[in-house]
Write a protein that holds these residues in place. Sequence first.
Motif, short mmCIF file in Angstrom:
data_model
loop_
_atom_site.label_atom_id
_atom_site.label_comp_id
_atom_site.label_asym_id
_atom_site.label_seq_id
_atom_site.Cartn_x
_atom_site.Cartn_y
_atom_site.Cartn_z
N GLU A 1 1.66 -11.77 3.19
CA GLU A 1 0.33 -11.19 3.02
C GLU A 1 0.40 -9.82 2.34
N LEU A 2 1.41 -9.05 2.67
CA LEU A 2 1.55 -7.71 2.12
C LEU A 2 2.16 -7.71 0.73
N GLY A 3 2.71 -8.86 0.31
CA GLY A 3 3.42 -8.89 -0.96
C GLY A 3 4.68 -8.05 -0.94
N ALA A 4 5.33 -7.96 0.22
CA ALA A 4 6.51 -7.11 0.37
C ALA A 4 7.67 -7.66 -0.46
N ALA A 5 8.45 -6.74 -1.03
CA ALA A 5 9.61 -7.15 -1.82
C ALA A 5 10.64 -7.87 -0.96
N CYS A 6 10.69 -7.55 0.34
CA CYS A 6 11.62 -8.22 1.23
C CYS A 6 11.21 -7.98 2.67
N LEU A 7 11.71 -8.83 3.55
CA LEU A 7 11.61 -8.64 4.99
C LEU A 7 12.99 -8.24 5.48
N ARG B 1 6.98 9.64 10.59
CA ARG B 1 6.54 8.78 11.69
C ARG B 1 5.22 9.24 12.29
N ARG B 2 4.86 10.51 12.16
CA ARG B 2 3.59 11.00 12.70
C ARG B 2 2.40 10.40 11.97
N TRP B 3 2.59 9.95 10.76
CA TRP B 3 1.49 9.42 9.96
C TRP B 3 1.21 7.97 10.31
N SER B 4 -0.05 7.62 10.38
CA SER B 4 -0.46 6.22 10.47
C SER B 4 -0.22 5.56 9.12
N VAL B 5 -0.43 4.25 9.06
CA VAL B 5 -0.33 3.55 7.78
C VAL B 5 -1.27 4.17 6.75
N ALA B 6 -2.52 4.40 7.16
CA ALA B 6 -3.50 4.95 6.22
C ALA B 6 -3.08 6.33 5.73
N GLU B 7 -2.56 7.17 6.62
CA GLU B 7 -2.12 8.50 6.23
C GLU B 7 -0.90 8.44 5.32
N ALA B 8 0.02 7.53 5.62
CA ALA B 8 1.21 7.40 4.78
C ALA B 8 0.86 6.89 3.39
N VAL B 9 -0.05 5.94 3.31
CA VAL B 9 -0.50 5.45 2.00
C VAL B 9 -1.13 6.59 1.21
N ASP B 10 -2.00 7.36 1.86
CA ASP B 10 -2.62 8.50 1.19
C ASP B 10 -1.58 9.52 0.76
N GLY B 11 -0.58 9.76 1.60
CA GLY B 11 0.47 10.70 1.26
C GLY B 11 1.26 10.25 0.04
N ALA C 1 5.53 3.33 -4.17
CA ALA C 1 5.86 2.27 -3.21
C ALA C 1 6.00 2.85 -1.82
N ILE C 2 5.85 1.96 -0.84
CA ILE C 2 5.95 2.34 0.56
C ILE C 2 6.64 1.22 1.32
N GLY C 3 7.51 1.59 2.28
CA GLY C 3 8.11 0.63 3.20
C GLY C 3 7.37 0.70 4.53
N LEU C 4 6.99 -0.44 5.06
CA LEU C 4 6.15 -0.51 6.24
C LEU C 4 6.89 -1.12 7.43
N LYS D 1 -5.54 -4.15 2.28
CA LYS D 1 -6.59 -3.50 1.48
C LYS D 1 -6.19 -2.09 1.08
N LEU D 2 -5.64 -1.32 2.02
CA LEU D 2 -5.25 0.06 1.73
C LEU D 2 -4.17 0.13 0.66
N VAL D 3 -3.16 -0.71 0.80
CA VAL D 3 -2.04 -0.69 -0.14
C VAL D 3 -2.50 -1.10 -1.53
N ARG D 4 -3.30 -2.15 -1.59
CA ARG D 4 -3.75 -2.62 -2.90
C ARG D 4 -4.70 -1.63 -3.56
N ALA D 5 -5.58 -1.05 -2.77
CA ALA D 5 -6.51 -0.06 -3.35
C ALA D 5 -5.77 1.16 -3.89
N ALA D 6 -4.65 1.49 -3.25
CA ALA D 6 -3.86 2.64 -3.69
C ALA D 6 -2.94 2.31 -4.85
N GLY D 7 -2.81 1.03 -5.17
CA GLY D 7 -1.92 0.63 -6.25
C GLY D 7 -0.45 0.74 -5.91
N LEU D 8 -0.12 0.65 -4.63
CA LEU D 8 1.27 0.78 -4.19
C LEU D 8 1.95 -0.59 -4.07
#
Length: 302
Positions: free
Chosen positions: A95-101, A11-21, A29-32, A47-54
């Motif tokens: 928009e995120l292409g999430a597998a589910c909500l 939880r301490r990580w931002s979206v950008a930090e979690a994607v990088d992690g 994959a990542i759950g947001l 953009k972050l998720v797609r650039a990371a290939g997640l």
Amino acid sequence: MSLSLNQWTTRRWSVAEAVDGCVRHGLEAIGLWRQDVAEQGLAETVKLVRAAGLRVSSLCRGGFLTAGGLPGEEGRRAFAEALDDNRRAVDEAAELGAACLVMVVGGLPGVRPGEPLGERSGQAPGEGPAGPSPFSRDLAGARERVAEGLAELAPYAGERGVRLALEPLHPMYCPDRAVISTLGQALDLSLPFPPQQVGVVVDTFHVWWDPQLFEQIARAGDRIASYQVCDYLHPLPADVLLGRGMMGDGVIDFRPITRAVQEAGYTGDVEVEIFNADVWAADPDEVLATMKARYAGVVLPA
């Protein structure tokens, strides 16, 4: 199946930090969570998720449809507001292409998560400021409101290629978070809709205790939209919301559940979702390293 990090595990990580992690630790994959996506910005998160290939294994959360059970105009307004918010959530998931909500359906109308009964107006528990109770005890009616909400939302989600995933929560959360407590209840609610529109979440923390669990997993089949894992700690902390532990630190036997989910045909991501103050305070990179080791050693069938 492949391992996914639910963002709130770190939880301490931002979206950008979690994607990088995720990238650094070799996860695919990542759950947001919606509030974190909003803080990062939806377009920037995409953009972050797609650039990371997640992959986005899930977006949390929609739901809280039960407020429509309040009487009169207050209930009608609350239901309309809930539907509007869920439509926004569907659009974000698309928009995120999430597998589910993920849908946390809501508790008894007027009972708010973590808030004592009567706290809002200073009245005694169960007594409204003008006599009538400010909340409803009508559990059956609350479940009917969930069904009504799904009837409104499922076609909207289907048109946008988004799958709603009903998450049953442990019965201790029935008053304030989810009037659906078992996988069987979630499946029953999903059946009027195509599996591509409405599925279910198997979350070990919430369903491990259910004597019908394996029967219901087999029944679910292609309606399993998400498989989430964490352990159930004993004793639970004072804040029971934070009673989720790292796999292997609690009482759950994961391997039979994972095997049953696999045999039901699920091939999606296995998302580790932990709410725990000690885990949140730890170095997130160490949390991910432990998570990977426990996934291999505790969660996957031998």
